[in-house]
Design an enzyme around this catalytic site. Structure first.
Site, PDB file in Angstrom:
ATOM      1  N   GLY A  66       0.806  -1.214   0.000  1.00 27.36           N
ATOM      2  CA  GLY A  66       0.000   0.000   0.000  1.00 27.36           C
ATOM      3  C   GLY A  66       0.838   1.262   0.000  1.00 27.36           C
ATOM      4  N   SER A  67       0.628   2.152  -0.951  1.00 28.79           N
ATOM      5  CA  SER A  67       1.527   3.266  -1.112  1.00 28.79           C
ATOM      6  C   SER A  67       1.034   4.195  -2.209  1.00 28.79           C
ATOM      7  CB  SER A  67       2.914   2.728  -1.472  1.00 28.79           C
ATOM      8  OG  SER A  67       2.795   1.710  -2.444  1.00 28.79           O
ATOM      9  N   CYS A  68       1.829   5.221  -2.545  1.00 30.16           N
ATOM     10  CA  CYS A  68       1.502   6.061  -3.685  1.00 30.16           C
ATOM     11  C   CYS A  68       2.771   6.589  -4.336  1.00 30.16           C
ATOM     12  CB  CYS A  68       0.569   7.211  -3.290  1.00 30.16           C
ATOM     13  SG  CYS A  68       1.312   8.462  -2.241  1.00 30.16           S
TER      14      CYS A  68
END
Length: 210
Positions: A177-179
């Site tokens: 999970g990240s951006c």
């Protein structure tokens, strides 16, 4: 390129061993839990084969995910001129390997070990663990920032300063999970909109205007 990246092997094999141990020492039904996790890790660390159509007039998406914001900026540390920032959020169900948006040489590399706030928060690009690459070629300079999320605990990089990247080439990943933030100068016409789903190495984020 392997269908599962090497960073996933400890999680996959660890769950497999735990499942066998629990199945033999406790009950076969209990072993189902680590085996389900093992299947998820195989899914999460997948590295699907992609056909990259290289084009030096476009900037490709570095990741699978959803465009959550497009922000005009007065300047950028690496781009050094008015620019636009495209923010891409990757959920735990997206492919998490990251690809170079353009062909070029790495002229800037910075790593910041920070906090672990949710990746959709506005300030995570400054507070959370992040890794910045500045990539340059004869036509354009862009920066790409990997930002860890609340579950992520490690940003993985396969490259270093002065390395040359092909457009669409793998350069790293972020776990769980990240951006990513892609900063492009104003002479790049933005080709995506907020809320749009993008595919790493295939979706065109912007097109260079001559």
């Amino acid at each position: 390129m392997a269908p599962i990246i090497s960073e996933g092997y400890p999680f996959i094999f660890g769950c497999a061993v735990l499942g066998v141990v629990l199945g033999l020492s406790w009950h076969p039904y209990v072993a189902a839990i680590p085996f389900v996790l093992m299947l998820y890790f195989c899914y999460f660390f997948r590295n699907p084969k992609r056909h990259i159509e290289r084009d030096d007039s476009v900037v490709l998406s570095p990741a699978d995910g959803t465009v959550t914001d497009i922000v005009p900026l007065e300047t950028d540390e690496f781009v050094k001129e008015p620019c636009n920032k495209v923010v891409i959020f990757m959920s735990v169900f997206n492919v998490h390997v990251n690809r170079s948006p353009i062909q070029g040489q790495i002229k800037l590399q910075k790593y910041f070990c920070g906090r672990f706030r949710p990746a959709y928060k506005d300030t995570v690009g400054f507070e959370n663990e992040h890794h910045v690459l500045g990539i340059e070629n004869d036509r354009i300079r862009i920066s790409v920032k990997q930002i860890a999320g609340i579950l992520a605990r490690r940003i993985v990089s396969y490259v270093t300063l002065d390395d040359k990247l092909q457009q669409g080439e793998l350069y790293g990943m972020i776990k769980f999970g990240s951006c990513l933030e892609v900063v492009m100068p104003k002479n790049v016409e933005i080709m995506v909109e907020k809320g749009q789903k993008v595919t790493g190495g295939q979706t065109i984020l912007g097109r260079i205007k001559d």
